[in-house]
Design an enzyme around this catalytic site. Structure first.
Site, mmCIF file in Angstrom:
data_model
loop_
_atom_site.group_PDB
_atom_site.id
_atom_site.type_symbol
_atom_site.label_atom_id
_atom_site.label_comp_id
_atom_site.label_asym_id
_atom_site.label_seq_id
_atom_site.Cartn_x
_atom_site.Cartn_y
_atom_site.Cartn_z
ATOM 1 N N LYS A 82 50.704 39.749 36.232
ATOM 2 C CA LYS A 82 50.270 38.388 36.562
ATOM 3 C C LYS A 82 50.431 37.520 35.323
ATOM 4 O O LYS A 82 50.150 37.973 34.201
ATOM 5 C CB LYS A 82 48.810 38.446 37.005
ATOM 6 C CG LYS A 82 48.218 37.193 37.590
ATOM 7 C CD LYS A 82 46.807 37.506 38.092
ATOM 8 C CE LYS A 82 46.141 36.325 38.751
ATOM 9 N NZ LYS A 82 44.822 36.686 39.337
ATOM 10 N N SER A 158 44.183 35.434 43.924
ATOM 11 C CA SER A 158 45.093 34.634 43.131
ATOM 12 C C SER A 158 46.273 35.431 42.576
ATOM 13 O O SER A 158 47.224 34.852 42.033
ATOM 14 C CB SER A 158 44.337 33.993 41.955
ATOM 15 O OG SER A 158 43.778 34.985 41.111
ATOM 16 N N SER A 182 40.732 38.723 43.920
ATOM 17 C CA SER A 182 42.131 38.395 43.678
ATOM 18 C C SER A 182 43.059 39.589 43.558
ATOM 19 O O SER A 182 44.279 39.411 43.477
ATOM 20 C CB SER A 182 42.249 37.521 42.424
ATOM 21 O OG SER A 182 41.695 36.251 42.655
#
Length: 470
Positions: A82, A158, A182
């Protein structure tokens, strides 16, 4: 072994094949990069590709094998992170405006450096909701990440880029973050496995924070054994993260192997009802019941105070993130993500008394759950209230009522997040063909139990099998 075969392997299989000389690390990395180039234009999971670094790391592994050295546990495995993880020489975006990313770090995040030490090869950075505040990865700066199983649907957030990249076989595993769901939400929507470890188990050193007191980092992969091997390789104390308290030496992969060969007889399992049924659509309820049955659950449990737990998690999230980003909101409001800058601004104005009350309730709710774990080893609950929503969808209709999509996708995950319990998200099939995830929740420090339960579900053929999604 063809490159197509290599792309379909689990991470643990890749590492073992490299160690045995069945395939080279460079072949694995090249296959992942080829798949990335073929698939990502339609998915948009990656914000950056680190091809040169990945090939160099692969060549080092291959040279070690030629010399006859013992190889590390993730040798040659292609992975991505990420884009809130620091990667040396690459701007850390945290989903924000590239022009405001600042200077590129000179040092990798702790989990990136530990992944390299374990032999994994970094192929890129992945899209996310800006500042990790969201559940859909609809990003105004980097575009929406599309679900590999249906490009008209979101990948979750996310860490949506993580879920999509693993599901589309553009990497063997990914590292993401989970504050309010997330990791578990993209796992559910994309049909992959995800681990939110115990708070403090994996170091957050060198990652961009969102909510200091709730942020967790953890892996996405194609199965429970992958998650276990990755966790075992990355766990350990780190002075860069004051909350990182776990010693190295975890044996969760051994627990998974035992569960695969011996089953999980004696594991005490209960399904969470009440709030978790009220706010679950039919696919989510059906999945949680199927998992409970497959794991031999004899009990159902209606936890009290779950809505208050979600509310307290909201208050802590809004307050801490608002204070963290307040200077940037004041100086560069127009350059921040339009989808969440007003929420951050509102959070920065919350009364301190609300935050204190939320933290007090957090301790009480944690004690309540600790008492539950004296009776049970694993709790079962849906990971999301429904399958992946359509891009731009504004509302979800649930048994409890019509709710706004963006904040409500975390209805199942938020009450568990803020007390730091370890959770494995396991994907199940639905009648409509899309995946949906179920949470396997364990007591603090007992990732092994949640992963063993996940392994038993895999061994029983209960989990979602995606093949190579189009």
């Amino acid at each position: 072994m063809s490159r197509l075969d290599a792309g379909a392997l689990h991470a643990w299989q890749m590492a073992d094949c490299v160690a045995h000389g069945d395939i080279s690390a460079r072949e694995l990395v090249t296959a992942a990069l080829d798949n990335l180039r073929n698939r990502d234009a339609s998915i948009n999971a990656y914000t950056d590709i680190t091809e040169q670094r990945a090939l160099l790391e692969a060549d080092v592994i291959d040279q070690r094998r030629v010399r006859g050295e013992a190889l590390p546990p993730l040798a040659g495995v292609p992975y991505a992170v990420k884009n809130l993880f620091d990667v040396a020489g690459l701007p850390t975006l945290a989903g924000g405006h590239r022009g405001r990313a600042g200077a590129a770090p000179s040092e990798d995040a702790t989990l990136v450096s530990r992944s390299a030490a374990a032999g994994a090869c970094l192929i890129g950075a992945l899209n996310m909701d800006a500042y990790a505040y969201g559940f859909t990865t609809e990003n105004s700066f980097h575009g929406v990440t599309r679900n590999p199983h249906d490009p008209m649907r979101v990948a979750g957030g996310s860490s949506g880029g993580c879920g999509a990249a693993v599901a589309a076989q553009m990497c063997a595993f990914a590292l993401g973050s989970d504050t309010n769901g997330s990791i578990r939400v993209p796992s559910s929507f994309c049909g992959v496995f995800g681990l939110k470890p115990t708070f403090g188990a994996l170091s957050r050193g060198g990652s961009r924070p969102f909510v200091h007191n709730i942020d967790h980092l953890g892996p996405f992969a194609r199965g429970s054994r992958d998650l276990a091997r990755i966790f075992d390789a990355l766990v350990g104390l780190d002075s860069r993260d004051h909350a990182c308290t776990r010693e190295a030496g975890a044996q969760t992969e051994a627990a998974v192997l035992r569960a695969q060969s011996e089953g999980i007889a004696g594991l005490r399992v209960a399904r969470l009802t009440g709030y978790f049924d009220q706010w679950s659509g039919p696919d989510a309820r059906s999945a949680s019941r199927a998992v409970a049955m497959a794991l031999g659950a004899q009990d159902e449990l209606d936890l009290p105070n779950v809505p208050a737990a979600r509310a307290a998690g909201f208050v802590i999230t809004a307050s801490e993130s608002g204070q963290l980003y307040r200077p940037e909101l004041q100086a560069h409001y127009d350059d921040m993500e339009p989808l969440n800058r007003d929420r951050m601004l509102a959070g920065s104005l919350l009364p301190a008394s609300w935050y204190v009350q939320a933290q007090r309730f957090r301790l009480a709710f944690a004690r309540q759950l600790n008492a539950v774990f004296e009776r049970f080893d694993v709790l079962v609950a849906p990971a999301t209230p429904c399958v992946a929503t359509e891009i731009g969808q504004a509302w979800i209709d649930l048994p409890g009522g019509r709710v706004p999509t963006r904040p409500s996708i975390g209805l199942m995950t938020q009450p568990i997040s803020f007390i730091g319990l370890p959770v494995v998200a396991v994907p199940l099939p639905t009648a409509g063909g899309l995946p949906i995830g179920v949470q396997l929740i364990a007591a603090p420090g007992r990732e092994d139990l949640a992963l063993a339960a996940a392994a038993a579900l895999e061994a029983g053929g209960n989990t979602f099998k995606s093949g190579s999604p189009k």
